[in-house]
Design an enzyme around this catalytic site. Structure first.
Site, PDB file in Angstrom:
ATOM      1  N   LYS A 131       1.696   1.012  -4.686  1.00  0.00           N
ATOM      2  CA  LYS A 131       0.951  -0.201  -4.095  1.00  0.00           C
ATOM      3  C   LYS A 131      -0.342  -0.241  -5.729  1.00  0.00           C
ATOM      4  CE  LYS A 131      -2.257  -2.526  -1.183  1.00  0.00           C
ATOM      5  NZ  LYS A 131      -3.369  -2.235  -2.396  1.00  0.00           N
ATOM      6  N   TYR A 175      -5.625   3.857  -6.450  1.00  0.00           N
ATOM      7  CA  TYR A 175      -6.664   3.213  -6.793  1.00  0.00           C
ATOM      8  C   TYR A 175      -6.998   4.286  -7.812  1.00  0.00           C
ATOM      9  CZ  TYR A 175      -5.508   0.238  -2.332  1.00  0.00           C
ATOM     10  OH  TYR A 175      -5.131  -0.606  -1.966  1.00  0.00           O
TER      11      TYR A 175
END
Length: 306
Positions: free
Chosen positions: A205, A171
């Protein structure tokens, strides 16, 4: 998807993996869920990250047993849980629903400009709980990224020792990211993909990169002169992930067709699968099962050799 020099998909068995990692990844990719080398995960880490508010849309979802049953009946490749929920709710489906144990996390209080998620469990906990992978959130660009990278190194070394696959939630965060186009820009997500690959993630991810509404003047060169289609942006971040598999996240709840279109874009661009949480358990039970069945059919159209 990863390809060799001849343009053929790189198989799981061609990767430099320990026997433990190979065995666990094979269960996730080929034995459970849609199978055929694809991955469909159901995350339930939002209770820690967002508090109870995400469960107000569907009050039944406030009980973690609801998501555990959904993972089983909906045929997901695995469920993502923190230690407490895994310890308390998985016994009845042990061996039937693979576990991805999320090792670190934080609340959204205070805001995440100095984002850092401390460890709340270990890889040895994951082994004891029967997990097939561990998850780690890495905030790329945060002022705390030096601590974050060092903490991840410890997790990676322990995972190598136990033969446990590592999924990195990569992220982009922090004021420096915000000043260079924001966390959803192709630049930011592309950088996060490369960092996670460099640090040793087995699976990464990533969020869907935005291709509109970004101030190009804020982006570093050469991104400020590059225009991406949605499919092209996904191909770019997958390329930067190298020999790490990529799964794309659904984010906040969208309508069924938007979810399916995201999945189609991701898989066509070479992703290994999808991770949908709120886009599943904030729906009604029937709607969730219908959507998961459609995703199964879609992902099975991208079967990959072992």
């Amino acid at each position: 998807m990863m390809e060799d020099n001849a343009g053929h998909p790189v198989t799981l068995r061609e990767l430099e993996l320990s026997l433990g990692k190979l065995t666990r990844l094979h269960r996730l990719l080929y034995t459970h869920g849609p199978g055929g080398g694809t991955l469909l995960l159901l995350p339930l880490d939002q209770g820690l990250e967002h508090g109870p508010r995400d469960f107000f849309v569907n009050p039944q979802s406030a009980d973690p047993a609801y998501q555990v049953r959904l993972a089983l009946v909906g045929g997901f490749s695995g469920i993502v849980l923190h230690y407490g929920l895994a310890h308390k709710y998985l016994r009845d489906v042990a061996g039937k629903v693979p576990l991805v144990l999320k090792l670190n996390g934080k609340t959204e209080i205070p805001p995440d400009q100095a984002a850092f998620s401390p460890l709340i469990s270990t890889v040895s906990d994951a082994v004891r709980l029967g997990a097939d992978a561990v998850g780690y959130t890495l905030y790329v660009g945060s002022p705390a990224q030096d601590r974050d990278i060092d903490q991840f190194r410890q997790v990676r070394d322990e995972a190598e020792f136990y033969g446990m696959p590592v999924i990195v939630w990569a992220y982009p965060r922090g004021a420096a990211i915000d000043a260079h186009g924001g966390r959803d820009s192709v630049y930011a997500i592309d950088y996060a993909a490369r960092v996670a690959s460099e640090l040793g993630a087995d699976i990464i991810k990533l969020s869907f990169p935005k291709t509109s509404g970004i101030d190009l003047d804020k982006l570093p060169a050469p991104y400020n002169d590059m225009e991406f289609t949605p499919a092209g942006a996904i191909r770019q971040i997958i390329q930067s992930a190298g020999r790490s598999f990529v799964i794309l996240s659904g984010g906040s709840r969208a309508d069924d067709e938007d979810v399916m279109e995201k999945a189609r874009l991701a898989m066509a661009a070479g992703a290994r699968g999808m991770i949908f949480g709120r886009n599943m358990w904030q729906r009604t039970w029937e709607n969730s099962l219908n959507l998961s069945a459609r995703l199964h059919e879609l992902l099975r159209g991208y079967l990959l050799p072992e």
